[in-house]
Design a protein around this motif. Structure first.
Motif, mmCIF file in Angstrom:
data_model
loop_
_atom_site.group_PDB
_atom_site.id
_atom_site.type_symbol
_atom_site.label_atom_id
_atom_site.label_comp_id
_atom_site.label_asym_id
_atom_site.label_seq_id
_atom_site.Cartn_x
_atom_site.Cartn_y
_atom_site.Cartn_z
ATOM 1 N N ALA A 35 -4.921 58.206 23.529
ATOM 2 C CA ALA A 35 -3.921 56.964 23.413
ATOM 3 C C ALA A 35 -4.095 56.302 24.852
ATOM 4 O O ALA A 35 -4.202 55.016 24.887
ATOM 5 N N LYS A 36 -4.117 57.188 25.903
ATOM 6 C CA LYS A 36 -3.635 56.738 27.127
ATOM 7 C C LYS A 36 -5.117 55.937 27.711
ATOM 8 O O LYS A 36 -5.094 54.740 28.140
ATOM 9 N N VAL A 37 -6.068 56.571 27.487
ATOM 10 C CA VAL A 37 -7.477 55.903 27.749
ATOM 11 C C VAL A 37 -7.668 54.699 27.364
ATOM 12 O O VAL A 37 -8.098 53.653 27.649
ATOM 13 N N ASP A 51 -5.011 51.976 28.335
ATOM 14 C CA ASP A 51 -5.464 51.370 29.801
ATOM 15 C C ASP A 51 -6.602 50.581 29.630
ATOM 16 O O ASP A 51 -6.663 49.464 30.126
ATOM 17 N N LEU A 52 -7.395 50.874 28.912
ATOM 18 C CA LEU A 52 -8.855 49.960 28.814
ATOM 19 C C LEU A 52 -8.558 48.745 28.008
ATOM 20 O O LEU A 52 -8.851 47.727 28.463
#
Length: 93
Positions: free
Chosen positions: A47-49, A52-53
């Motif tokens: 989720a974070k990756v 952020d992208l």
């Protein structure tokens, strides 16, 4: 989260729709995403990756899934994200 898979999104492209699902085993969230599907498929992405992208992208975004690798392409960038096996994601509560 106690399980690493719980910090991921389940991304599913059906013939007509794209769905993003998250859960903490007690509650769940399922969101339909606007887009065009040329080939159905599903993957589990950190989720974070992905957050952020995707938050830094503009214009049309193309997602290409090849086994456990998700390629995200725009006119400006191309990024490959390693995904997790779909069967590891818990059922929607």
């Amino acid at each position: 989260p106690q399980l690493p898979i719980l910090s991921c999104f389940f991304l599913e492209a059906t013939e007509k729709d794209i769905w993003l699902t998250a859960t903490d085993l007690q509650m769940g969230m399922r969101q339909k995403i606007q887009g065009t599907v040329s080939e159905p498929g599903s993957c589990v992405i950190p989720a974070k990756v992905i957050n952020d992208l995707v938050s830094s992208l503009s214009g049309n975004v193309e997602l290409i899934l090849d086994e456990l690798a998700l390629t995200i392409k725009t006119k400006q960038i191309k990024s490959v994200i390693n995904t997790f096996p779909v069967q590891d994601f818990p059922p929607f509560p």
